[in-house]
Write a protein that holds these residues in place. Structure first.
Motif, short mmCIF file in Angstrom:
data_model
loop_
_atom_site.label_atom_id
_atom_site.label_comp_id
_atom_site.label_asym_id
_atom_site.label_seq_id
_atom_site.Cartn_x
_atom_site.Cartn_y
_atom_site.Cartn_z
N GLU A 95 0.82 -1.20 0.00
CA GLU A 95 0.00 0.00 0.00
C GLU A 95 0.86 1.26 0.00
N PHE A 98 2.27 1.63 -3.61
CA PHE A 98 1.24 2.11 -4.53
C PHE A 98 0.93 3.58 -4.29
N TYR A 99 0.82 3.97 -3.02
CA TYR A 99 0.52 5.37 -2.70
C TYR A 99 1.66 6.29 -3.15
N SER A 100 2.91 5.87 -2.96
CA SER A 100 4.05 6.69 -3.37
C SER A 100 4.10 6.85 -4.89
N LEU A 101 3.78 5.77 -5.61
CA LEU A 101 3.78 5.84 -7.07
C LEU A 101 2.73 6.82 -7.59
N GLU A 102 1.63 6.96 -6.86
CA GLU A 102 0.56 7.87 -7.30
C GLU A 102 0.81 9.30 -6.84
N ALA A 103 1.39 9.48 -5.65
CA ALA A 103 1.49 10.82 -5.07
C ALA A 103 2.79 11.54 -5.37
N PRO A 106 3.60 13.61 -9.27
CA PRO A 106 3.03 14.96 -9.49
C PRO A 106 3.67 16.01 -8.59
N ARG A 144 1.97 -1.81 -12.10
CA ARG A 144 1.88 -0.44 -11.60
C ARG A 144 3.22 0.28 -11.69
N ALA A 148 3.84 3.57 -13.86
CA ALA A 148 4.34 4.78 -13.22
C ALA A 148 5.59 5.30 -13.92
N TRP A 207 2.67 13.80 2.18
CA TRP A 207 2.94 12.45 1.67
C TRP A 207 3.61 11.60 2.76
#
Length: 229
Positions: A95, A98-103, A106, A144, A148, A207
């Motif tokens: 988790e 995945f969160y780091s790859l999304e946040a 950007p 993912r 990314a 983050w």
């Protein structure tokens, strides 16, 4: 007269500060087979960050006469100290990844839009071994990561100068552990570091707070009686 001297001193200090902020800082870090190395260079000064440099231990030599005249003494026995138990640490879970790859992409891209072209990345080497006991989760993580990288690298190339790029993903369904090899060098000016920190500081703190909140709890310690049994 005194006022002119003070103004001259202040002007020299401001000029020295401006020059210092414009001298590039070179930093490089590498990780391979569990060994981390990092150093930073500012002008002619180079500082090894990790592993910390150990000063040479110099043994003082006693005069021969003093050694011969001194009676032999038995070394003092130091009391044995009990071993300190290491506290279990929380492990990074999927988790968090995945969160780091999304946040993170950007946040970093927004911070680098104005100062990015003054940042030089050489080399950019990253080899990631994606492995796990569950084939479905392993394949999901691999997908993912690939998505990314495909989404973040083209914009990163537009805002940052990158040379010697070598990024590869490897997939392993045999249940092994994840591992990676990294070698990254960055050159930028202190003024740019300050600018990036101001622009991305708040978002990075948010983050990090969320990243820690998603951490897996550390494994519970077993009582000594159960461990001995």
């Amino acid at each position: 007269m005194v006022g002119n001297i003070v103004l001259c001193i202040v002007g020299v200090l401001l000029l020295a500060l401006v020059v210092a902020l414009r001298i590039p800082v070179h930093a490089r870090a590498s990780y391979d087979q569990g060994e981390l190395a990092a150093w930073i260079r500012y002008g002619p000064v180079k500082l090894q960050l990790f592993p910390p440099a150990r000063p040479e231990q110099k043994e003082a030599k006693q005069p021969e006469a003093a050694v011969e005249s001194a009676p032999a003494q038995e070394p003092e026995k130091k009391p044995k100290k009990g071993k300190r138990k290491k506290k279990p640490k929380a492990k990074i879970n999927r988790e968090q990844i995945f969160y780091s790859l999304e946040a993170l992409p950007p946040i970093l891209l927004r911070a680098l839009r104005r100062v990015g072209r003054r940042i030089w990345v050489e080399p950019l080497k990253l080899h990631i071994l994606v492995a796990g006991a569950d084939p479905a989760d392993t394949a999901l993580l691999y997908g993912r990561l690939e998505a990314a990288l495909a989404g973040a690298l083209p914009p990163l190339h537009r805002v940052v100068r990158i040379e010697e790029q070598d990024i590869q993903l490897f997939l392993d369904f045999t249940g092994g552990k994840m591992d990676f090899i990294a070698d990254v060098g960055i050159s930028l000016r202190p003024w740019d570091v300050l600018s990036v920190g101001i622009r991305a500081g708040g978002s990075l703190l948010k983050w990090f707070w969320r990243f820690r909140k998603l951490a897996s709890p550390p494994p519970a310690e077993m009582p000594e009686d159960q461990a001995a049994a």
